[in-house]
Structures are given as C-alpha cells and as structure tokens.
Motif scaffolding. Sequence first.
Motif, mmCIF file in Angstrom:
data_model
loop_
_atom_site.group_PDB
_atom_site.id
_atom_site.type_symbol
_atom_site.label_atom_id
_atom_site.label_comp_id
_atom_site.label_asym_id
_atom_site.label_seq_id
_atom_site.Cartn_x
_atom_site.Cartn_y
_atom_site.Cartn_z
ATOM 1 N N VAL A 103 0.857 -1.184 0.000
ATOM 2 C CA VAL A 103 0.000 0.000 0.000
ATOM 3 C C VAL A 103 0.892 1.232 0.000
ATOM 4 O O VAL A 103 2.009 1.205 0.508
ATOM 5 N N SER A 104 0.391 2.293 -0.571
ATOM 6 C CA SER A 104 1.114 3.557 -0.614
ATOM 7 C C SER A 104 0.301 4.577 0.167
ATOM 8 O O SER A 104 -0.893 4.761 -0.077
ATOM 9 N N PHE A 105 0.936 5.216 1.136
ATOM 10 C CA PHE A 105 0.263 6.217 1.957
ATOM 11 C C PHE A 105 1.184 7.412 2.093
ATOM 12 O O PHE A 105 2.321 7.276 2.548
ATOM 13 N N LYS A 106 0.723 8.582 1.640
ATOM 14 C CA LYS A 106 1.506 9.817 1.672
ATOM 15 C C LYS A 106 2.861 9.629 0.990
ATOM 16 O O LYS A 106 3.894 10.077 1.485
ATOM 17 N N VAL A 110 4.652 6.994 0.675
ATOM 18 C CA VAL A 110 5.504 5.944 1.226
ATOM 19 C C VAL A 110 4.835 4.598 0.968
ATOM 20 O O VAL A 110 3.695 4.383 1.358
ATOM 21 N N GLU A 111 5.563 3.708 0.299
ATOM 22 C CA GLU A 111 5.015 2.384 0.021
ATOM 23 C C GLU A 111 5.516 1.404 1.073
ATOM 24 O O GLU A 111 6.696 1.424 1.445
ATOM 25 N N ARG A 112 4.605 0.570 1.546
ATOM 26 C CA ARG A 112 4.997 -0.444 2.540
ATOM 27 C C ARG A 112 4.135 -1.678 2.374
ATOM 28 O O ARG A 112 3.087 -1.644 1.742
ATOM 29 N N ILE A 113 4.588 -2.760 2.972
ATOM 30 C CA ILE A 113 3.836 -4.014 2.945
ATOM 31 C C ILE A 113 3.000 -4.077 4.214
ATOM 32 O O ILE A 113 3.506 -3.835 5.318
ATOM 33 N N VAL A 114 1.718 -4.373 4.051
ATOM 34 C CA VAL A 114 0.837 -4.520 5.210
ATOM 35 C C VAL A 114 0.251 -5.927 5.213
ATOM 36 O O VAL A 114 0.031 -6.520 4.163
#
Length: 157
Positions: free
Chosen positions: A119-122, A124-128
Amino acid sequence: MTLQTDLTGHRHGHLTAVRFHRGSRQRQGTWECLCDCGETRHLSVAKFRRNKSCGCERPAHVSAAQRGVWDTETPTYPTAHQRVYSAKGQAAEHACPCGEQAAQWAYDGLDPDEFETRVSFKGVERIVKYSGDPKHYRALCISCHVKQDRYGKEVVS
C-alpha cells in the motif's frame, strides 16, 4: 451551534431511530438505530438516511458480481476492511481498550491465514498484513493503533 434533527421513531428501510447520542466537539452525534433483525447500530443522520438495514440485508442489495468479491477466498485489502465494517459497524461506534473512542479497525496479527499487500500512503510504500476474517480486527483509537502497528506494543483489552 447546529440544531439536531429529531429522528426518534422515524423508519428508513429496516432501521428505526431510537435515541440520539451527543458527540464531542470534534465528532458529530449519532443515532442509535434498531434494525428489524434485532441488531443495533449507531449512525449519523446522513448514514441513517443512506442505509436501509444494519447490513443483514446486504446480500439482497448487491449485484452477483459484488457478492463474488465478498465470497472470494483471497479478498483484497479494501474488501477485507469492508467485511469488517459490515460485520462490526464503524470503529467509532466502539471504545478502544484504553478507554478512548475508537477511530479505526486494526488487524490483531493472529490469523494463521493472513494476507500481504503493498500500500502507498503519503508517498511511502509499505507491505501490510491483513486478514479476510473480521474476528481478527478490533476497534482502536489512532494512538493505540499506531503503537500496535509501528512499535508492536500490546494494547490491553
């Protein structure tokens, strides 16, 4: 100061407005609504007018294609959260274990069949990680949700 519309006794679909619960300065109040199936939901005036049931009638209201998304064994991240909302209502209708009003549904990390996605939030992409099963989510305030997700701190129930 705005005046609250008195909806006591009003019906919309399967829902009947029972009583008003005053909100805080930051949050509007909600109406306690009783569904014909016996479930109780707390809804804003707008959501009372938009919803026709507590969710018990949902399969009859959605298309076959949409039901297929709900029935899938590998739900998308948004679909998983929609399942939680449909099963448990809004997080804000619940209290966080710390005593504050909850604001978000948080995955407890205990599902042996959990899923992962990017997911990308603001920017910043990360794995959730997430679960397709609503029983693995609990209502938390933002502060407790951040502590749980970012720092791995246990939020005591």
